[in-house]
Scaffold this active site. Structure first.
Site, mmCIF file in Angstrom:
data_model
loop_
_atom_site.group_PDB
_atom_site.id
_atom_site.type_symbol
_atom_site.label_atom_id
_atom_site.label_comp_id
_atom_site.label_asym_id
_atom_site.label_seq_id
_atom_site.Cartn_x
_atom_site.Cartn_y
_atom_site.Cartn_z
ATOM 1 N N CYS A 66 11.574 0.937 -45.454
ATOM 2 C CA CYS A 66 10.908 0.601 -44.186
ATOM 3 C C CYS A 66 11.902 -0.060 -43.223
ATOM 4 O O CYS A 66 12.602 -1.005 -43.603
ATOM 5 C CB CYS A 66 9.738 -0.360 -44.457
ATOM 6 S SG CYS A 66 8.869 -0.885 -42.974
ATOM 7 N N CYS A 101 0.839 -1.202 0.000
ATOM 8 C CA CYS A 101 0.000 0.000 0.000
ATOM 9 C C CYS A 101 0.878 1.259 0.000
ATOM 10 O O CYS A 101 1.664 1.473 0.927
ATOM 11 C CB CYS A 101 -0.907 -0.045 1.230
ATOM 12 S SG CYS A 101 -2.164 1.225 1.184
#
Ligand code: FMN
Length: 444
Positions: free
Chosen positions: A397, A134
């Site tokens: 590419c 937490c």
């Protein structure tokens, strides 16, 4: 139908789908309804000394039309008396003996751990999960992530739990660390029987620009919360796989973080998880999503010829390597389907403005010797329909695949293997051969 049952460090569960410790596991009544809906297990909302929560306490990131892509909370552990929670644990276990009930715990002193562990086991917990994650409210009190971020402290506290527990102990890790393997291995060294991860990531989801207060607003103030939901899945997958690959981690892992669909769950299992836990998706859509999780995973396993979920575990781990071991000669090129292209030009602009400008439209010239397999069809369709159909020059590419991500039409841009027989060669191979220097460097 494939067998979905699992054995997690000796804890049996009818399926790998557990509710994570959070609002959906706040009470026995909720957990029993979840079991009726099909969940195999539940990790009880963290027990300890009851707290006082703020109002409001949730924040959310909405992207386009999609609500709660990311979710944020500043909620603490249970606000209900321990006695009441434990009475309900006992009732759930009595009525659902075949389902998994893990009790999540967070207290401070060794004595407190000893007491709460005994009481949880007496109530019937199949296992314990230590909440060392937490990131708000509890860490200021020396608990939660304050323990999870300090491996030596984690080892001591987990060691107490292992000493006093007669049922498997899972350590729930905080992702708010530099290297998840450090607390993960500390937990293993402390004798933990399993790991759960991730808890929430420290976050602020936004700012109320009129009040000039970050969300979630508590009166005129705010604080950091813990982030979860679909947006955190990639971080969770990375952390889970880091531990799944680590030879020092010889205990099962319960994967948590953004799991919403059966596919998400299958990915966590393929990266080494034995069970998976869900919070935000249940807060968004309710317990019923487990039906799709079960059906989807079963169908997937059947399609792949696997008879049990255990066969899936870790299958994607061997393919995960360090960057230096990737094949630098492997090459893909963008194949833009002229039939599917709607001429939106998003790929064209993305390639022009952030990549190598290898995507063109119309009869843009193609340099001699270059290949563009879809160029002629794209030109023909543009002539016929006027639609700006794009095509890619495969010799320009670089295979970055940005175009396939910006394209809004499913299946329109696919990346096609254009390696053309070049042998595997990694960066580490190049270093070993002394061929790692690329022309144009600092000393040329
Ligand atoms: C509102 C809220 C309360 C939570 N409370 C707890 C808790 O008491 N104990 C705990 O270990 N984790 C708690 N969590 C973290 C979840 O168990 C889980 O680790 C995290 O939400 C990531 O999973 P998800 O992406 O499926 O939500 C809480 C999360 C939310 C959103």
């Amino acid at each position: 139908m494939a067998d979905l049952s699992i054995d997690f460090a000796g804890i049996k569960s009818p399926n790998p789908f557990w509710l994570a410790s959070a609002p959906p596991t706040n009470t026995g009544e909720q957990i029993m309804r979840a079991f009726d809906a099909g969940w195999g297990g539940a990790v009880w909302k963290t027990l300890g000394d009851p707290i006082v929560d703020t109002s409001s306490r949730f924040g959310a990131l909405h992207v386009g039309g999609q609500r709660m892509v990311g979710f944020n909370n500043i909620e603490l552990i249970t606000d209900r008396p321990l006695e009441v929670n434990l009475r309900e644990v006992a009732e759930v276990k009595r009525r659902y003996p075949k389902h998994t009930v893990i009790v999540s715990l967070m207290v401070e002193s060794e004595d407190d751990w000893k007491t709460i562990i005994k009481r949880s086991i007496d109530a019937g917990a199949d296992g314990l999960e230590l909440n060392f994650g937490c990131p708000h409210g509890m860490c200021e009190r020396g608990m939660g992530s304050a323990v999870g971020q300090e491996p030596e402290v984690l080892k001591v506290v987990a060691g107490w739990a292992v000493k006093y527990s007669t049922v498997p102990v899972l350590v729930k890790l905080t992702p708010n660390v530099g290297d998840i393997r450090v607390p993960g291995v500390a937990a293993v060294q402390a004798g933990a029987h399993g790991l759960s991860l991730i808890n929430t990531i420290k976050s602020i989801t936004g700012v109320d620009l009129d009040a000039m207060v970050p969300y979630p607003v508590v009166g005129k103030r705010a604080t950091n919360g813990g982030y979860c939901g679909p947006a955190v899945k990639p971080i969770a997958l990375h952390m889970v796989s880091s531990l799944g690959r680590d030879p020092r981690v010889n205990i099962p892992i319960s994967g948590i973080g953004g799991i919403t669909t059966w596919r998400d769950a299958a990915e966590f299992i393929a990266l080494g998880c034995t069970s998976v836990q869900v919070c935000t998706a249940v807060m968004h859509y309710g317990f019923r999503i487990v039906e799709d999780l079960i059906e989807g995973l079963s169908n997937f396993l059947d399609d792949k010829g696997m008879t049990s979920v255990n066969e899936l575990r870790g299958l994607a781990l061997p393919a995960y390597s360090e960057w230096g071991d990737l094949d630098l000669n492997y090459k893909v090129a963008a194949h833009i389907d002229p039939e599917k292209c709607i001429g939106c030009d998003l790929c064209y602009v993305a390639c022009r403005d952030t990549s190598v400008h290898c995507i063109h439209t119309g009869d843009h010239p193609l340099p001699a010797g270059h290949r563009a397999p879809t160029r002629e069809a794209a030109i023909a369709k543009r002539k016929e329909t006027g639609v700006h159909v794009t095509w890619a020059d495969w010799d320009e590419c670089t295979g970055c695949n940005l175009c396939s991500h910006v394209c809004p039409v499913p299946g329109c841009i696919t990346m096609v293997d254009d390696t053309r027989g070049k042998p595997f060669e990694s960066w580490n191979d190049r270093i070993a051969k002394g061929t790692d220097k690329v022309p144009g460097g600092l000393h040329d």
